[in-house]
Design a protein around this motif. Structure first.
Motif, short mmCIF file in Angstrom:
data_model
loop_
_atom_site.label_atom_id
_atom_site.label_comp_id
_atom_site.label_asym_id
_atom_site.label_seq_id
_atom_site.Cartn_x
_atom_site.Cartn_y
_atom_site.Cartn_z
N SER A 1 0.83 -1.20 0.00
CA SER A 1 0.00 0.00 0.00
C SER A 1 0.86 1.24 0.00
O SER A 1 2.09 1.16 0.13
CB SER A 1 -0.92 0.00 1.23
OG SER A 1 -0.14 0.09 2.41
N TYR B 1 0.43 0.26 -6.18
CA TYR B 1 -0.57 -0.56 -5.51
C TYR B 1 -1.39 0.20 -4.46
O TYR B 1 -0.90 1.11 -3.81
CB TYR B 1 0.09 -1.78 -4.88
CG TYR B 1 0.77 -2.65 -5.91
CD1 TYR B 1 0.02 -3.40 -6.81
CD2 TYR B 1 2.16 -2.67 -6.01
CE1 TYR B 1 0.65 -4.17 -7.79
CE2 TYR B 1 2.79 -3.44 -6.99
CZ TYR B 1 2.03 -4.18 -7.86
OH TYR B 1 2.64 -4.93 -8.84
N ASN C 1 -5.44 -3.33 0.39
CA ASN C 1 -6.72 -4.04 0.51
C ASN C 1 -7.35 -4.36 -0.85
O ASN C 1 -8.57 -4.52 -0.95
CB ASN C 1 -7.71 -3.24 1.36
CG ASN C 1 -7.57 -3.53 2.85
OD1 ASN C 1 -7.44 -4.68 3.27
ND2 ASN C 1 -7.58 -2.48 3.66
N THR C 2 -6.52 -4.46 -1.88
CA THR C 2 -7.01 -4.91 -3.19
C THR C 2 -6.27 -6.19 -3.56
O THR C 2 -5.17 -6.47 -3.05
CB THR C 2 -6.77 -3.86 -4.27
OG1 THR C 2 -5.35 -3.66 -4.44
CG2 THR C 2 -7.43 -2.54 -3.92
N SER D 1 -2.72 -5.71 -4.84
CA SER D 1 -1.76 -5.37 -3.79
C SER D 1 -1.37 -6.60 -2.99
O SER D 1 -0.24 -6.72 -2.52
CB SER D 1 -2.34 -4.30 -2.86
OG SER D 1 -3.26 -4.85 -1.92
N THR E 1 -12.03 7.24 -1.37
CA THR E 1 -12.80 6.95 -2.57
C THR E 1 -13.58 8.17 -3.05
O THR E 1 -13.57 9.22 -2.43
CB THR E 1 -13.79 5.80 -2.33
OG1 THR E 1 -14.97 6.31 -1.68
CG2 THR E 1 -13.19 4.70 -1.46
N LYS F 1 -18.70 -1.56 -5.42
CA LYS F 1 -17.93 -1.99 -6.59
C LYS F 1 -17.81 -0.89 -7.64
O LYS F 1 -16.96 -0.96 -8.54
CB LYS F 1 -18.59 -3.22 -7.23
CG LYS F 1 -18.34 -4.53 -6.49
CD LYS F 1 -16.92 -5.02 -6.73
CE LYS F 1 -16.72 -6.42 -6.20
NZ LYS F 1 -15.31 -6.89 -6.38
N GLY G 1 -8.25 2.77 -9.36
CA GLY G 1 -8.85 1.82 -8.42
C GLY G 1 -10.32 1.56 -8.62
O GLY G 1 -11.00 1.04 -7.72
N LEU H 1 -12.04 -1.95 -7.72
CA LEU H 1 -11.04 -2.83 -7.10
C LEU H 1 -11.34 -3.19 -5.65
O LEU H 1 -10.56 -3.93 -5.04
CB LEU H 1 -9.65 -2.17 -7.17
CG LEU H 1 -8.99 -2.11 -8.54
CD1 LEU H 1 -7.54 -1.66 -8.40
CD2 LEU H 1 -9.06 -3.45 -9.26
N MET H 2 -12.43 -2.67 -5.08
CA MET H 2 -12.76 -3.10 -3.71
C MET H 2 -13.33 -4.52 -3.77
O MET H 2 -14.41 -4.74 -4.30
CB MET H 2 -13.77 -2.16 -3.05
CG MET H 2 -13.96 -2.47 -1.56
SD MET H 2 -15.31 -1.52 -0.76
CE MET H 2 -14.80 0.17 -1.07
N PRO H 3 -12.61 -5.51 -3.23
CA PRO H 3 -13.07 -6.89 -3.34
C PRO H 3 -13.95 -7.32 -2.17
O PRO H 3 -13.99 -6.66 -1.12
CB PRO H 3 -11.77 -7.68 -3.32
CG PRO H 3 -10.88 -6.88 -2.41
CD PRO H 3 -11.27 -5.42 -2.62
#
Length: 325
Positions: free
Chosen positions: A46, A71, A74-75, A78, A114, A129, A151, A154-156
């Motif tokens: 990160s 990176y 938390n993705t 990364s 975000t 998402k 990003g 990219l929030m999984p």
């Protein structure tokens, strides 16, 4: 005369007790095997930032150092990079969503990192998402935003992470102190048939961690309550070599300023914890704001032959120094 003899005997017993405590907890007789520390990568790889003046309200995305890699923590990319660089375990943060998922994201709210707003857990995963998790990062006070646009989407979900890395170890951070969240996470993990739950551990608030452990008794967990229970009891009786029940089959995060007060630290202490299936993670400073061992100077503070885990925010910098020694 009798009093003198009694006092001499008491003095001798006291000296023998001191000698026993010293020998029983000394690392002088430890046979080192040239082991090196194992690395825990905080949120994968990160963007890092100065720790001075940090509070619970600080938006750390707005004070990052000039990026040295692309990176975003938390993705999945990364985490891939962290494991590639030599991480032995990756830490990640989770929030329950309105539609029954667990989103992997650090902050309680979306506004800092975000292009979204509001409390993270008050959204659906479908809504999350659509966000750009690199939107808010700046190293020059808002003049430029080098990760903006990089990003999007990219929030999984936690399931996506664990499915993508089915045999990799993860440390899950529960961000609340809600008992129901621990119960939901236990149910969520139990339903993931393709995931090796034995590779997982968790830490967070006392209530959700207790609930998670009750539902999944095989998982290593840590909360402030379990940590204090272990360390305080060990400080009281550990000099004898006895390991309190609170220190067994668990996980402990030890701030480096506390570690020297633990009987037998580092080697004998580590051996004792390994013998009772407990994972030891050494964190930098007071361990309050995810301080890590992030450069060569930091590594000098890690005791010789310590082979437990160390917390790092720069596994790409630390791994070559540790693994190639």
């Amino acid at each position: 005369m009798k009093l003198k003899k009694v006092m001499k005997r008491i003095g001798l017993l006291f000296l023998l007790l001191i000698l026993f405590m010293f020998v029983n907890n000394s690392n002088w007789f430890h046979k080192g095997d040239n082991s090196t520390p194992k690395l825990l990568a905080h949120v994968g790889m990160s963007q890092t930032y100065p720790m001075d003046g940090i509070t619970g309200e600080t938006c750390t995305a707005k004070r990052i150092f000039e990026p040295e890699h692309p990176y975003i923590g938390n993705t999945i990319p990364s985490m891939e990079a962290a494991f590639k660089h030599g991480a032995d375990i990756v830490e990640l943060d989770v929030h329950p969503t309105r539609d029954g998922e667990f989103a992997v994201f650090h902050d309680w709210t979306l506004d800092c990192r975000t292009d979204g707003t509001g409390v993270t857990r008050e959204h659906t995963m479908k809504e999350l998402k659509t966000l750009d998790v690199g939107y808010g990062y700046t190293a020059d006070g808002g003049e430029t935003y080098p990760l903006r646009g990089e990003g999007v989407g990219l929030m999984p979900t936690l399931q996506e992470v664990l499915t993508h890395f089915p045999n990799k170890p993860f440390l899950i951070n529960i961000k609340s102190n809600d008992q129901e969240e621990g119960e939901k996470l236990a149910e969520y993990l139990s339903d993931l048939s393709d995931v090796n739950v034995d590779q997982l551990s968790a830490y967070g608030g006392d209530k959700p961690i207790q609930a998670l452990q009750e539902e999944l008794p095989g998982i290593r967990v840590m909360s402030m309550e379990t940590l204090k229970s272990c360390l305080i009891s060990y400080m009281g009786v550990g000099w004898t070599g006895y390991i309190p029940a609170a220190c067994k089959d668990t996980q402990i995060h030890i701030p480096e300023n506390v570690a020297p007060w633990l009987w037998g630290f580092p080697n004998k202490f580590q051996d004792r914890m390994e013998a009772v299936n407990t994972r030891v993670i050494l964190v930098a400073g007071e361990g309050k704001w995810s301080e890590g061992f992030d450069d060569q100077e930091d590594l000098k503070r890690i005791p010789d032959d310590y082979d437990g885990y160390v917390w790092t925010n720069r596994v790409d910098v630390i791994a070559p120094l540790v693994k190639n020694d």
